[in-house]
Design an enzyme around this catalytic site. Structure first.
Site, mmCIF file in Angstrom:
data_model
loop_
_atom_site.group_PDB
_atom_site.id
_atom_site.type_symbol
_atom_site.label_atom_id
_atom_site.label_comp_id
_atom_site.label_asym_id
_atom_site.label_seq_id
_atom_site.Cartn_x
_atom_site.Cartn_y
_atom_site.Cartn_z
ATOM 1 N N CYS A 129 -6.700 4.199 5.533
ATOM 2 C CA CYS A 129 -5.235 4.678 5.692
ATOM 3 C C CYS A 129 -4.651 5.583 4.895
ATOM 4 C CB CYS A 129 -4.403 3.394 5.530
ATOM 5 S SG CYS A 129 -4.256 2.583 3.939
ATOM 6 N N HIS B 72 -2.546 -3.540 7.313
ATOM 7 C CA HIS B 72 -2.729 -4.403 6.254
ATOM 8 C C HIS B 72 -2.416 -5.799 6.612
ATOM 9 C CE1 HIS B 72 -3.877 -0.966 3.785
ATOM 10 N NE2 HIS B 72 -2.805 -0.556 4.281
ATOM 11 N N HIS C 278 -9.123 -16.767 -4.117
ATOM 12 C CA HIS C 278 -10.459 -16.022 -4.205
ATOM 13 C C HIS C 278 -10.565 -15.447 -5.407
ATOM 14 C CE1 HIS C 278 -11.014 -16.790 -0.049
ATOM 15 N NE2 HIS C 278 -9.975 -16.105 0.385
ATOM 16 N N CYS D 143 0.351 3.764 1.856
ATOM 17 C CA CYS D 143 0.534 4.207 2.891
ATOM 18 C C CYS D 143 2.016 4.076 3.680
ATOM 19 C CB CYS D 143 -0.632 4.033 4.131
ATOM 20 S SG CYS D 143 -0.814 2.188 4.403
ATOM 21 N N CYS E 144 0.663 -1.148 -0.079
ATOM 22 C CA CYS E 144 -0.055 0.213 0.003
ATOM 23 C C CYS E 144 0.931 1.330 0.057
ATOM 24 C CB CYS E 144 -0.860 -0.041 1.153
ATOM 25 S SG CYS E 144 -2.084 1.700 1.313
#
EC number: 3.5.1.98
Length: 938
Positions: free
Chosen positions: A605, A528, A657, A522, A520
């Site tokens: 975030c 995370h 997924h 951030c 990320c």
């Protein structure tokens, strides 16, 4: 006609305003009186006198005004002259870069004028005298400022005072804004006489060794071969080693070019071939130049690569010309001293280390395509070999230094190691190491071989076993000859076992730092659960435990867009498989519409994500996801072709997924599904088993193979009646069409009261997973190895209490299928300690090492009531698809926990129960068996 009084000189006409002149009455000689000028003459002389008067007045005034200027231009006193010049120089040196300008100083102007005049005179002399020597293009020597140039320029430029302590030659021509050139004037003259050839010996190098008498060459005592100064402070890989002192630079350069020049082409072309000779013709004195001894002693067997790298010239084709000096003349002439060990190398070991090279012969056919030298395109500049150096193998580049931008289209073209990396060229161009060269390892390499076998190298992350054994690192492991060296390790490692066993391939590990860049914006990993520290911690743990050195480490590759589209839609692949750089190569018209449909969410975030959990990095997420899919596919192909025994892929982001057109749950591309589909398309496996023990249901994998009877998907996950993410994976989801019955969901229910642990997972493997898998008889086993069911995860991320030992046991059980061809791919798991322990146990099981056994309590403990009900539902639903489920339904003892070693009894009970079940099955259909089945004896 004369006017009155014109003949009398005493008479003058009266003019207005004039006084009457008295008459001269003197009797003696009178002075001569000039006649008065005429009026016209006076009129002409008056302007001339006026101009002269004005000129003299202006000249006088100019002299008065120039007098102060002349005083100011007088040379200063000697005591003030040096200080003023030094101050000006300091101001030039310390001038701020932002305030610098291109205005040249007076010194520079004077020098420039002198140089220009000097060049003009030289050009004039060359035209007059054509036979005069030419002036070099550039001279680093200080320019001579004496001579006629100064006398000529003195009339145009004012004299510039110089420092009293420095002669005028310390003012070379320079650029006004170049700081390094300003510093050049303070360097001594010797700094300009540097060596211009990298092959020459440095003046700062340690003094060369003297020749020892012939009787001392064979002495191996510490006193004669090593000193305390030859430790770390005197490295073995010095620039020129113990070569004799070289001659003068100019003389050496002339002799080098005169000796080698006529025999081969000049190296004016960066790609010109370089011819090195076995021998050299002696000079008139009977000796060879000392600087040519490294080339003289170079043996062709040392140079394995087809290209030879010379600093500053790039890769050069390496050829050997015909020898100019025969072996007899060379041996009898005494042109150089014999080769001996350097001061910092260890003693040659005894002959007991030679049997260590014997196991290399059976592995010739399998390991020959894998052992390769460094690629010439990425090899750094290297210096020529020294006489004191032994033949060395070059290390395969690490994964962090070689990040490619693309992968192959299909794995069939990438089966071999030399064809899996794009842009590598044919294997002949890279060069390979034959087994004969390995068997010719000298004694000094045998000692290092024994040390490498006894302990793994922590820095070699991508070396194959043979390259690990034969490679000699650049650093010395033993700097003292007297240091004891253990030739045999106390415990043989798995790497030694692999070398001794020709029928069992190695275990593969896949990892690459490209996948670390998916993070990320951030920068806070604590916010995370899925972050780069997961695979980094696992990779470090495998290194700490010595498991990486026992495996064959692979780098993997990036999956192609065609491979991704075998599972996902084209729109999904273009959205999440490209970045701003790669999109430049694609169709802009197609991408414009797709990118306009893409939507992201702003995370709490401050970063960007596909959803509230799945972060997105515009530059690196696509590369990481494609690299994970390509790495799993590559490892699966190697295991399917039995090039590797099994393997574990340490990859991220996860993938089970991701479905046909949706990215969710930290997943973008379904790596296991892509690998399975590629194996099917290329005919590598006809029946594939996918086991998913991640605590979350693999909805993407189930959807991909829901109608495929050649792929059996078994998932063990927390379901809680659809109240746990992702909500799919109910027990009655068995597949459709021809794939009905080939989708098995062990859906745990009951929440966390109590949580599932080792007894429940052991029962699921004993009752459902292994019986159905044996009946299916797969050719390859793929495992979505998510470790978020391990103990240590909070309730939202799993909350189960499965131990690392249980994961190792399940891996051992799966190795009983498909001839041990098992590939594990990391999926979920977010507690670093838990996933590191579980990964370590799984890799140890893949290697065949002894795994810590489960506790006796785990074997004897009965599964909890919620787990038994979940397993009963699986048996009930799949009873009509699998014969083993029918047998288990009528065998109550199968629900009881079994202690290891009782497998024979279980098989006997199952066989007896199958007889009665078979009789009942003839009388009643399977549907009535399910409806009229009595509750199982719990």
């Amino acid at each position: 006609m004369h006017s009155p009084g014109a003949g009398c000189p005493a008479l003058q006409p009266d003019t207005p305003g004039s006084q009457p002149q008295p008459m001269d009455l003197r009797v003696g000689q009178r002075p001569t009186v000039e006649p008065p000028p005429e009026p016209a003459l006076l009129t002409l002389q008056h302007p001339q006198r006026l101009h002269r008067h004005l000129f003299l007045a202006g000249l006088h005034q100019q002299q008065r005004s120039a007098e102060p200027m002349r005083l100011s231009m007088d040379p200063p006193m000697p005591e003030l002259q040096g200080g003023q010049q030094e101050q000006e120089l300091r101001q030039l040196l310390n001038k701020d870069k932002s305030k610098r300008s291109a205005v040249a100083s007076s010194v520079v102007k004077q020098k420039l004028a002198e140089v220009i005049l000097k060049k003009q005179q030289a050009a004039l002399e060359r035209t007059v005298h054509p036979s005069s020597p030419s002036i070099p293009y550039r001279t680093l020597e200080p320019l001579d400022t004496e001579g006629a140039a100064r006398s000529v320029l003195s009339s145009f430029l004012p004299p510039v005072p110089s420092l009293p302590t420095e002669p005028p030659e310390h003012f070379p021509l320079r650029k006004t804004v170049s700081e390094p050139n300003l510093k050049l004037r303070y360097k001594p003259k010797k700094s300009l006489e540097r060596r211009k050839n990298p092959l020459l010996r440095k003046e700062s190098a340690p003094p060369s060794l003297r020749r020892r008498p012939a009787e001392t060459l064979g002495d191996s005592s510490p006193s004669s071969s090593s000193t305390p100064a030859s430790g770390c402070s005197s490295p073995n890989d010095s620039e020129h080693g113990p070569n004799p002192a070289l001659g003068s630079e100019a003389d050496g350069d002339r002799r080098t070019h005169s000796t080698l020049g006529p025999r081969g082409p000049v190296l004016g072309n960066p790609h010109a071939p370089l011819f090195l000779h076995h021998g050299l013709e002696p000079e008139a004195g009977g000796t060879l130049p000392s600087r040519l001894q490294p080339i003289l002693l170079l043996d062709p067997s040392v140079s394995h690569a087809p290209l030879w790298t010379v600093p500053g010239l790039g890769p050069l084709p390496f050829h050997f010309a015909q020898p100019l000096l025969t072996t007899e003349r060379l041996s009898g002439s005494g042109l150089h001293r014999p080769l001996n060990r350097t001061r910092s190398e260890p003693l040659p070991p005894s002959a007991t280390a030679s049997p260590l090279l014997a196991p290399l012969q059976p592995r010739q056919d399998r390991l020959k395509p894998h052992v390769q030298l460094i690629k010439p395109a990425i090899s750094p500049p290297q210096r020529p070999a020294k006489p004191s150096e032994k033949p060395r193998l070059r290390q395969i580049p690490s994964a962090e230094d070689l990040e490619t931008d693309g992968g192959g289209v299909g794995p069939m073209a990438n089966d071999g190691l030399e064809h899996r990396e794009s842009g590598r060229g044919p294997p002949e161009g890279r060069g390979s190491i034959s087994l004969q060269q390995h068997q010719q390892v000298p004694p000094w390499e045998q000692q290092h071989l024994a040390g490498r076998l006894s302990q793994g190298s922590p820095g070699d992350s991508v070396l194959i076993p043979l390259a690990q054994v034969g490679h000699r690192p650049l650093s010395r492991t033993q700097s003292s000859p007297a240091a004891p060296v253990s030739l045999l390790s106390p415990e043989p490692t798995c790497q030694t076992q692999v070398l001794n066993s020709s029928e069992t391939p190695a275990t593969g590990l896949v990892y690459d730092s490209v996948m670390l860049k998916h993070q990320c914006s951030c920068g806070d990993n604590s916010k995370h659960p899925e972050h780069a520290g997961r695979i980094q911690s696992i990779w470090s743990r495998l290194q700490e435990r010595g498991l990486r050195s026992q495996c064959e480490c692979l780098r993997g590759r990036k999956a192609s867009l065609e491979e991704l589209q075998s599972v996902h839609s084209e729109r999904h692949v273009l959205l999440y498989g490209t970045n701003p750089l790669s999109r430049l190569k694609l169709d802009n018209g197609k991408l414009t519409g797709l990118l306009a449909q893409r939507t992201f969410v702003m995370l709490p975030c401050g970063g960007v994500g596909v959803d509230t959990d799945t972060i997105w990095n515009e530059l690196h997420s696509s590369n990481a996801a494609r690299w994970a899919a390509g790495s799993v596919t590559d490892l699966a192909f190697k295991v399917a072709s039995r090039e590797l025994k099994n393997g574990f892929a340490v990859v991220r982001p996860p993938g089970h997924h991701a479905d046909h057109s949706t990215a969710m749950g930290f997943c973008f591309f379904n790596s296991v599904a892509i690998a399975c589909r590629q194996l099917q398309q290329h005919g590598k496996a006809s029946k594939i088993l996918i086991v998913d023990w991640d605590v979350h249901h693999g909805n993407g994998t189930q959807q991909t193979f829901y109608q495929d009877p050649s792929v059996l998907y078994i998932s063990l996950h927390r379901h809680d009646d659809g109240n746990f993410f992702p909500g799919s994976g109910a027990v009655d989801e068995v597949g459709t069409g021809s794939g009905e019955g080939f989708n098995v969901n062990v859906a745990w229910a009951g929440g966390l009261d109590p949580p599932m642990g080792d007894p429940e997972y052991l029962a699921a493997f004993r009752i459902v997973v292994m019986p159905i898998a044996r009946e299916f008889a797969p050719d390859l086993v793929l495992v979505s190895a998510g470790f978020d069911a391990a103990e240590g995860h909070p309730a939202p991320l799993g909350g189960y209490h499965v131990s690392a030992k249980c994961f190792g046991y399940m891996t051992q059980q799966l190795m009983n299928l498909a001839g041990g061809a098992v590939v594990l791919a990391l999926e979920g798991g977010h507690d670093l300690t838990a996933i590191c322990d579980a990964s370590e146990a799984c890799v140890a099981a893949l290697l065949g090492n002894k795994v810590d056994p489960l506790s006796e309590e785990s074997w004897k403990q009965k599964p909890n009531l919620s787990a038994i009900r979940s397993l009963e539902a699986v048996v009930r639903v799949h009873r009509k698809y699998w014969g083993c489920m029918q047998r288990l339904a009528s065998c109550p003892d199968s629900w009881l926990p079994r202690v290891p070693g009782a497998d024979a009894e279980v098989e006997a009970v199952t066989a007896l129960a199958s007889l009665s079940v078979g009789i009942l099955a003839e009388d009643r259909p399977s549907e009535r068996l399910v409806e009229e089945e009595e509750p199982m004896n719990l």
